[in-house]
Scaffold this motif. Structure first.
Motif, mmCIF file in Angstrom:
data_model
loop_
_atom_site.group_PDB
_atom_site.id
_atom_site.type_symbol
_atom_site.label_atom_id
_atom_site.label_comp_id
_atom_site.label_asym_id
_atom_site.label_seq_id
_atom_site.Cartn_x
_atom_site.Cartn_y
_atom_site.Cartn_z
ATOM 1 N N PHE A 1 59.530 41.170 4.045
ATOM 2 C CA PHE A 1 59.136 39.829 4.730
ATOM 3 C C PHE A 1 60.256 38.698 4.570
ATOM 4 N N ILE A 2 60.525 38.215 5.809
ATOM 5 C CA ILE A 2 61.937 37.130 5.872
ATOM 6 C C ILE A 2 61.257 35.996 6.092
ATOM 7 N N PHE A 3 61.179 34.833 5.133
ATOM 8 C CA PHE A 3 60.795 33.649 5.646
ATOM 9 C C PHE A 3 61.674 32.669 5.770
ATOM 10 N N SER A 4 61.690 31.534 6.611
ATOM 11 C CA SER A 4 62.748 30.693 6.944
ATOM 12 C C SER A 4 62.083 29.328 6.887
ATOM 13 N N GLY B 1 67.555 23.817 -1.325
ATOM 14 C CA GLY B 1 68.800 23.886 -0.804
ATOM 15 C C GLY B 1 68.946 25.226 -0.040
ATOM 16 N N ASN B 2 67.875 26.468 -0.130
ATOM 17 C CA ASN B 2 67.983 27.751 0.486
ATOM 18 C C ASN B 2 67.119 27.515 1.905
ATOM 19 N N ASP B 3 67.749 28.230 2.922
ATOM 20 C CA ASP B 3 67.069 28.129 4.244
ATOM 21 C C ASP B 3 66.360 29.291 4.615
ATOM 22 N N GLU B 4 66.533 30.521 3.525
ATOM 23 C CA GLU B 4 65.905 31.888 3.832
ATOM 24 C C GLU B 4 65.231 32.423 2.310
ATOM 25 N N LEU B 5 64.147 33.019 2.579
ATOM 26 C CA LEU B 5 63.628 33.801 1.443
ATOM 27 C C LEU B 5 63.382 35.188 1.830
ATOM 28 N N VAL B 6 63.742 36.282 0.935
ATOM 29 C CA VAL B 6 63.490 37.674 1.244
ATOM 30 C C VAL B 6 62.401 38.264 0.321
ATOM 31 N N VAL B 7 61.348 38.766 0.844
ATOM 32 C CA VAL B 7 60.395 39.337 -0.127
ATOM 33 C C VAL B 7 60.380 40.847 0.170
ATOM 34 N N PRO B 8 60.944 41.720 -0.610
ATOM 35 C CA PRO B 8 61.090 43.287 -0.583
ATOM 36 C C PRO B 8 60.092 43.931 -1.211
ATOM 37 N N LEU B 9 59.189 44.672 -0.467
ATOM 38 C CA LEU B 9 58.332 45.765 -1.187
ATOM 39 C C LEU B 9 58.882 47.143 -0.683
ATOM 40 N N VAL B 10 58.812 48.152 -1.742
ATOM 41 C CA VAL B 10 59.384 49.379 -1.816
ATOM 42 C C VAL B 10 58.429 50.302 -2.291
ATOM 43 N N THR B 11 58.476 51.481 -1.376
ATOM 44 C CA THR B 11 57.721 52.741 -1.734
ATOM 45 C C THR B 11 58.488 53.928 -1.053
ATOM 46 N N VAL C 1 53.702 34.014 -1.893
ATOM 47 C CA VAL C 1 55.015 33.577 -1.386
ATOM 48 C C VAL C 1 54.806 32.037 -0.892
ATOM 49 N N ALA C 2 55.621 31.149 -1.389
ATOM 50 C CA ALA C 2 55.549 29.687 -0.918
ATOM 51 C C ALA C 2 56.809 29.239 -0.447
ATOM 52 N N THR C 3 56.688 28.627 0.802
ATOM 53 C CA THR C 3 57.904 27.754 1.450
ATOM 54 C C THR C 3 57.353 26.431 1.631
ATOM 55 N N ASP C 4 58.153 25.841 2.282
ATOM 56 C CA ASP C 4 57.764 24.478 2.553
ATOM 57 C C ASP C 4 56.622 24.164 3.201
ATOM 58 N N VAL C 5 56.517 25.194 4.562
ATOM 59 C CA VAL C 5 55.174 25.161 5.355
ATOM 60 C C VAL C 5 54.220 26.196 5.231
ATOM 61 N N LEU C 6 54.589 27.300 4.334
ATOM 62 C CA LEU C 6 53.566 28.341 4.211
ATOM 63 C C LEU C 6 53.268 28.750 2.940
ATOM 64 N N ASN C 7 52.154 29.020 2.688
ATOM 65 C CA ASN C 7 51.884 29.861 1.441
ATOM 66 C C ASN C 7 50.890 31.043 1.783
ATOM 67 N N GLN D 1 59.927 26.903 9.434
ATOM 68 C CA GLN D 1 59.397 27.863 10.345
ATOM 69 C C GLN D 1 57.867 28.638 9.958
ATOM 70 N N TYR D 2 57.261 28.676 10.948
ATOM 71 C CA TYR D 2 55.685 29.325 10.527
ATOM 72 C C TYR D 2 55.805 30.789 11.092
ATOM 73 N N ASP D 3 57.035 31.232 11.776
ATOM 74 C CA ASP D 3 57.365 32.597 12.046
ATOM 75 C C ASP D 3 58.004 33.483 10.803
ATOM 76 N N VAL D 4 57.405 34.648 10.401
ATOM 77 C CA VAL D 4 57.803 35.492 9.454
ATOM 78 C C VAL D 4 58.614 36.687 10.160
ATOM 79 N N ARG D 5 59.765 37.227 9.631
ATOM 80 C CA ARG D 5 60.364 38.341 10.227
ATOM 81 C C ARG D 5 59.979 39.638 9.295
ATOM 82 N N VAL D 6 59.120 40.488 9.847
ATOM 83 C CA VAL D 6 58.507 41.520 9.044
ATOM 84 C C VAL D 6 59.397 42.712 9.596
ATOM 85 N N GLU D 7 60.199 43.450 8.701
ATOM 86 C CA GLU D 7 61.123 44.525 9.018
ATOM 87 C C GLU D 7 60.828 45.766 7.713
#
Length: 554
Positions: free
Chosen positions: A181-184, A160-170, A81-87, A187-193
C-alpha cells in the motif's frame, strides 16, 4: 405572458422536479464510530474457481460472485496507517481496507471528531477488498491460508516525507506475494500493488480482483428537498459514468467487459473507488450478498512460469469528491460529483464559482458575485422580457376588440391575432424566454450547491455558518418571499379570475416555504437574483416610459 404566469410555470417545474427526485429513493448514510477490532464476518470473493480442460481458470457463477465464510484466523490483526489526510486500517487476514477516516473533514459542523468514511462493525460493513483468486490464488474461497505478515502494526507518514509504503507479505503454495500500500502526502488515492514471484517448479495462475462491499440499508434516507444518491457507480471505455444502485444489483448482476474502467460507492460528498490499470482488460461485476451490495472489477488471468515474477497494480481512492483529482485518476470518475442531466451547465458554473472564491476567500461572496455575473449576462433577455410584457399591455385594448369581434369565430381570431402581433412587432412569447433560460441555470446551481464538497460547512457571515445546509433561522427564505412580493407589486397581474389571483398572491409564501429546506447558498443566490431583477425592472421600465410605453396595468 406576464411575469406571474411565468412564476407559476417555475413553481410547477420545481415541484415536478423534486417529486420526480423523491421517486428515485436514494440514500445517504451518516458516519458512525470507527472500527476498533477485526470482526470475523463473511468475506466475499468473486466466484469460486476451477481449472478447465484447456488449463484456463473458470469462475463458477461468473457473473454472480459467491459469498463464503472466511477461515478463522485468530492471528489476523489490524495495521493502522496515518497520513496528513487519511487514517486507514488494514485487516491482515486478506489485506482488505476495513476502515478509512478523513481527519481533514469534520463529522459535523464544528465537531472535534473526523469524518469516518469506511468501517467494519457488527451489523454494518463498508470495506474495500482485493486479492488474488484462481486455481493458485491465495484468496480463492477453497483455500485456507495464513494472514499476511507485517513488520509493524502502526505506520505514520513522517514529517518531510512525501511517500509511505506499507508492505504485507505471505507465501502460498509456492507463490511469494508482497502486497504493498503506497500512500502519498496530501493524496486520497492509494496505490495497491502485488509483487508476485513463482518460487515453485510448476506454472501458477492467479487472477486479481478488487471490489467494494457495503450494507444496503442502514435506515437513513434522503428527503424530498435533499435527494442524495447513495449506492454504486461505474465507468467503462464506452460509458464514462453510470449509476448502479442497490435495487439494480438486486435485479441483475452487472457483467461488463471493458478496457480500464472503474467502480465506486458514493455517499453525498465522498466516494470510495477502485481504479485498475486503464490499459488492461477488466470485467466489471456486481452482486447482492445477504444484506450487502458488492461492485468490483476483475482482471485477466495471469500465468507465471517457474521462477517468473510480475507486478499487478491498481489505485484505491477514498475521500472527498474533488473533481480535478478524480478526473486525473480515470475518465469519468469526476462525474461522481453528480450534477445530473445539467452537468454541462453545472461544471462551468462550478469552475467560475471556485475561481471567484479563490480571490474573495468567502463562498458567500463568491455566490453573490456569480449571481451578478449571471444576471448581467442575461440582461439582454431580461430586457426583452419586460419590454414584451409592456407591449402586450399596450395592445390589450386592441386584443379585446379582436376577441369581441371574432368571439363566435375562433378560426378567424387566430390569424387576426397573429397579424396584429406582426404589425405591432410584438412577440407574445417574449416574456417566456428568459424564464426558460433561467430555470436550467437555477437547477444547475442547485446541484452545484448540493453536490460540491467545497461548500460543505463553508461559512458566509453572521448566522449563515454552513452554505450547504438550510438557513437555521429561515431569514433568507423570508427575505426571498418579500423580494418576490415586491416584484409582483412592480408588475401587477392582469388575470381576472379570482382563483388565479389568489394563487398568484400566495406564490411568494409558497416559494418561501419551499426554500426553507434548500441549501442556504442557493437561497442566497436566488435572493440576490431577485434584488438585481428588481433593480433591472425599475431601470428598464423607466426607459420604456420615456418611449411612451405603459409599464403598469391601467
Amino acid at each position: 405572458m406576464d411575469s406571474q404566469r411565468s412564476f407559476l410555470v417555475i413553481a410547477l417545474a420545481i415541484v415536478s422536479f423534486f417529486l420526480w427526485q423523491e421517486w428515485q429513493k436514494d440514500y445517504g448514510p451518516k458516519p458512525i464510530a470507527a472500527p476498533t477490532s477485526v470482526e470475523q464476518t463473511q468475506n466475499i470473493t468473486p466466484g469460486s474457481s476451477t481449472t478447465g480442460s484447456n488449463g484456463d481458470i473458470r469462475l463458477t457463477g461468473d457473473d454472480a460472485p459467491s459469498q463464503v465464510t472466511a477461515p478463522t484466523t485468530p492471528s489476523a490483526q489490524l495495521v493502522s496507517v496515518a497520513t496528513d489526510v487519511l487514517n486507514v486500517q488494514i485487516d491482515t487476514s486478506r489485506g482488505d481496507i476495513v476502515g478509512v477516516t478523513l481527519p481533514e473533514y469534520d463529522l459535523t459542523k464544528d465537531s472535534d471528531q473526523p469524518y469516518v468514511l469506511m468501517r467494519k462493525l457488527p451489523g454494518f460493513e463498508y470495506t474495500a477488498q482485493s486479492g488474488l483468486i484462481g486455481a493458485d490464488g491465495p484468496d480463492d474461497q477453497t483455500n485456507n491460508r495464513q494472514p499476511y505478515q507485517f513488520a509493524q502494526q502502526q505506520y505514520q507518514l513522517a514529517e518531510g516525507n512525501d511517500e509511505l509504503v506499507v508492505p504485507l507479505v505471505t507465501n502460498f503454495n509456492g507463490l511469494q506475494i508482497e502486497k504493498r500500500f503506497i500512500f502519498s502526502r496530501g493524496q486520497y488515492d492509494v496505490r495497491v500493488e502485488y509483487f508476485i514471484e513463482n518460487q515453485s517448479d510448476v506454472s501458477k495462475r492467479v487472477q486479481p480482483y478488487r471490489h467494494l462491499v457495503q450494507n444496503i440499508d442502514n435506515g437513513e434516507s434522503s428527503s424530498m428537498m435533499m435527494p442524495i444518491y447513495r449506492g454504486a457507480a461505474y465507468g467503462t471505455s464506452e460509458e464514462r459514468y453510470e449509476k448502479y444502485d442497490f435495487d439494480d444489483m438486486a435485479k441483475k448482476n452487472l457483467a461488463i467487459n471493458t478496457t480500464g474502467g472503474w467502480v465506486a460507492m458514493l455517499e453525498h460528498y465522498f466516494v470510495a473507488a477502485w481504479v485498475p490499470d486503464q490499459t488492461t482488460s477488466q470485467r466489471l461485476y456486481s452482486m447482492v450478498s445477504g444484506s450487502k451490495g458488492v461492485i468490483g472489477t476483475r482482471s485477466d488471468v495471469i500465468e507465471l512460469q517457474p521462477g517468473a515474477s510480475t507486478v499487478v497494480g491498481s489505485t484505491f481512492y477514498a475521500g472527498p469528491k474533488q473533481q480535478d483529482k478524480l478526473a486525473e485518476l480515470a475518465n469519468g470518475l469526476d462525474l461522481t460529483v453528480d450534477y445530473g442531466f445539467l452537468w454541462f451547465i453545472s461544471q462551468p458554473l462550478f469552475w467560475l464559482l471556485t475561481t471567484i472564491q479563490s480571490f474573495v476567500i468567502n463562498w458567500g461572496l463568491a455566490i453573490i458575485i456569480i449571481t451578478i455575473i449571471v444576471k448581467g449576462v442575461m440582461y439582454p433577455l431580461t430586457k426583452i422580457q419586460y419590454e414584451s410584457m409592456a407591449k402586450m399591455r399596450n395592445l390589450k385594448p386592441k386584443i379585446e376588440e379582436l376577441q369581441a369581434r371574432y368571439k363566435d369565430d375562433r378560426q378567424k381570431m387566430g390569424p387576426a391575432m397573429m397579424e396584429l402581433y406582426r404589425k405591432e412587432k410584438v412577440n407574445p412569447m417574449g416574456g417566456c424566454l428568459p424564464m426558460l433560460v433561467q430555470m436550467p441555470i437555477f437547477l444547475a446551481l442547485y446541484w452545484v450547491f448540493v453536490e460540491s464538497v467545497e461548500l460543505r460547512h463553508a461559512p458566509f457571515m453572521l448566522w449563515i455558518t454552513d452554505l450547504s445546509t438550510k438557513d437555521p433561522y429561515y431569514i433568507l427564505p423570508v427575505l426571498f418571499g418579500i423580494s418576490m412580493f415586491a416584484m409582483q407589486k412592480l408588475t401587477p397581474m392582469q388575470v381576472t379570475d379570482p382563483l388565479q389571483q389568489k394563487i398568484m398572491m400566495w406564490m411568494p409564501v409558497a416559494f418561501s416555504v419551499f426554500f426553507i429546506w434548500f441549501p442556504s447558498g442557493l437561497v442566497l443566490y436566488w435572493l440576490v437574483s431577485n434584488l438585481i431583477s428588481l433593480a433591472q425592472m425599475l431601470y428598464i421600465y423607466k426607459g420604456m416610459e420615456k418611449k411612451g410605453l405603459h409599464t403598469k396595468k391601467a
